[in-house]
Write an enzyme that holds these catalytic residues in place. Structure first.
Site, PDB file in Angstrom:
ATOM      1  CB  SER A  50     -12.376   5.133   2.979  1.00 60.63           C
ATOM      2  OG  SER A  50     -12.600   5.278   1.597  1.00 60.63           O
ATOM      3  CG  HIS A 105     -12.634   3.651   7.195  1.00 61.60           C
ATOM      4  ND1 HIS A 105     -11.308   3.880   7.488  1.00 61.60           N
ATOM      5  CD2 HIS A 105     -12.669   3.220   5.913  1.00 61.60           C
ATOM      6  CE1 HIS A 105     -10.581   3.608   6.416  1.00 61.60           C
ATOM      7  NE2 HIS A 105     -11.386   3.205   5.449  1.00 61.60           N
ATOM      8  CE  LYS A 146      -9.543   0.194   6.157  1.00 62.34           C
ATOM      9  NZ  LYS A 146      -8.245   0.018   5.519  1.00 62.34           N
TER      10      LYS A 146
HETATM   11  C1  LIG Z   1     -14.124   1.255   2.958  1.00 60.38           C
HETATM   12  C2  LIG Z   1     -13.043   0.230   2.777  1.00 60.38           C
HETATM   13  N1  LIG Z   1     -13.388  -1.010   2.441  1.00 60.38           N
HETATM   14  C3  LIG Z   1     -12.467  -1.979   2.279  1.00 60.38           C
HETATM   15  C4  LIG Z   1     -11.131  -1.718   2.462  1.00 60.38           C
HETATM   16  C5  LIG Z   1     -10.139  -2.804   2.233  1.00 60.38           C
HETATM   17  O1  LIG Z   1      -9.743  -3.356   3.426  1.00 60.38           O
HETATM   18  P1  LIG Z   1      -8.278  -3.982   3.583  1.00 60.38           P
HETATM   19  O2  LIG Z   1      -7.321  -2.867   3.632  1.00 60.38           O
HETATM   20  O3  LIG Z   1      -8.373  -4.781   4.827  1.00 60.38           O
HETATM   21  O4  LIG Z   1      -8.067  -4.850   2.380  1.00 60.38           O
HETATM   22  C6  LIG Z   1     -10.725  -0.430   2.837  1.00 60.38           C
HETATM   23  C7  LIG Z   1      -9.314  -0.069   3.116  1.00 60.38           C
HETATM   24  O5  LIG Z   1      -8.412  -0.166   2.473  1.00 60.38           O
HETATM   25  C8  LIG Z   1     -11.706   0.567   2.978  1.00 60.38           C
HETATM   26  O6  LIG Z   1     -11.353   1.821   3.279  1.00 60.38           O
END
Ligand SMILES: Cc1ncc(COP(=O)(O)O)c(C=O)c1O
Length: 401
Positions: free
Chosen positions: A190, A218, A249
């Site tokens: 991320s 991502h 996203k």
């Molecule tokens: C790699 C990764 N996994 C999980 C999440 C969590 O997802 P969400 O924002 O839908 O809770 C995010 C983002 O915040 C992320 O970047």
């Protein structure tokens, strides 16, 4: 200030000291100026029109007319909230449809939807491993993976970023001392935008009889010909990789999911506490995600446009002399190092009407503060040009180039 109970005075003292420490180390966080419009290529922040280069709305689907219309229609037909968890009264026809749609998209037997990606990671990891088990986790994995590992109470070994040899060494030394073992990795990282070495991790998973989870938050809508993510990117469909992801996203909605074998999903419905004890995602959110998947299926050219935009911006920044990490995703990290400088660069860009968030510890390792630039498929050449001009000006002002 109202002080509750006799312990209150100590608490206020503690809170003040903690906040002061954060301020001294420049890690104190405040919410940025709220957006006064959608998270599109251009929006308004603090009354100023800006080009946005920090949203995860990679394909612009969060404000795509079809996606919006689906959400509005779902509100009209089903209401605003689901009113219960999936195992009680919150299980709408819509939820099941979305799960089937995700399974088809990911090429798996079934899928399960959670209220967020964060909850999906908590749920899947803590349901699959526990005391007496071992988790191997990439050092740059997302916080939700780290928290899922902690919640599971399994032993956690952190391996060096994308270092397959390190994973192998840990497995050789440790695998036999544990019952179940799990490797977990971001698909696209991320904050760095690079891709996990999934084929090599899969080989190790097979050799050492280990489960493998990839977090495609991502990568979904970004990698693979159809945008199905890291597994599609490497052609590893049907090989037992558990695919976690988020709808929040590139798919422009909210919610997380896990896609895999039917028996796994059945088990998660029974054992993933963040699924069981949380209200089901709301109808508009579910309908929007489904419509986004439809748009993605019909317009895969959005993915090509996203990569073309990322490539153009990356090249421009590199030519100016910025330290940008090479990327195959929509995330372009511009390395600054010092937190104060990263914040100053972000503020200078804002002066020129370009919004890019500075990322600092603890989100990234100490000494690696950066600007996390993200590109959208909907950015126009003039947006990228404007960003490049702003970066040139701001980079000189901050002394980075
Ligand atoms: C790699 C990764 N996994 C999980 C999440 C969590 O997802 P969400 O924002 O839908 O809770 C995010 C983002 O915040 C992320 O970047």
């Amino acid at each position: 200030m109202i002080i509750y109970g006799t312990g209150g005075i100590d608490l206020v003292d503690f809170l003040e000291k903690e906040l002061e420490l954060l301020k001294e180390s420049r890690l104190y966080r405040q919410l940025p100026g709220p957006l006064e419009g959608p998270a599109g290529r251009r929006t308004r922040i603090n009354g100023q029109e800006v080009v946005l280069f920090s949203s995860n709305n990679y394909l612009g689907l969060a404000h795509h007319p079809r996606v919006k219309a689906a959400a509005v229609e779902a509100v009209e037909r089903w209401g605003t909230g689901s009113g219960g968890s999936r195992l009680t009264t919150g299980n709408f026809v819509l939820h099941r449809r979305l799960e089937e749609r995700i399974a088809r998209f990911k090429g798996t037997e079934d899928a399960i939807v959670f209220s967020s990606g964060y909850l999906a990671n908590l749920g899947v990891i803590s349901a699959l491993v526990g005391r007496g088990d071992l988790v191997l986790s990439d050092e740059l994995n997302h916080a939700s993976i780290i928290d899922g590992c902690r919640l599971s109470r399994a032993t956690v070994k952190v391996f060096r970023h994308r270092d397959v040899a390190h994973v192998r060494d840990i497995l050789l030394a440790e695998r036999n001392s544990y019952r179940r073992c799990l490797i977990v990795t971001d698909g696209v990282f991320s904050m760095d935008g690079d891709i996990a070495p999934l084929p090599q991790l899969l080989q190790l998973a097979e050799e050492f009889q280990v489960l493998l989870i990839v977090d495609d938050a991502h990568a979904t809508g970004v990698l693979g010909k159809r945008g199905a993510g890291t597994v599609e990117h490497f052609g590893l469909e049907g090989q037992g990789i558990i695919q976690m992801g988020t709808l929040s996203k590139a798919l422009g909605s909210e919610g997380g999911y896990v896609a895999g074998d039917a028996i796994l999903i059945d088990y998660l419905r029974n054992r993933a506490r963040s699924f069981i004890f949380s209200t089901a995602p709301s109808p508009p959110v579910v309908a929007a995600a489904m419509a986004a998947l439809d748009v993605l299926e019909e317009e895969p050219c959005l993915i090509d446009q996203l990569h073309a935009n990322a490539c153009q911006l990356y090249r421009g920044l590199k030519e100016m002399g910025f330290e940008v990490l090479p990327t195959e995703s929509a995330i372009i990290p511009l390395m600054v190092g010092e937190t104060r400088r990263a914040l100053t660069l972000s503020a200078a860009l804002a002066e020129k009407g370009v919004f890019v968030t500075a990322i600092r510890p603890p989100t990234v390792p100490e000494g690696t503060s950066r600007l996390r630039i993200t590109v959208m498929a909907t950015h126009k050449p003039e947006d990228i040009q404007r960003a490049l001009e702003a970066f040139l000006w701001a980079g000189k002002r901050v002394g980075l180039i």
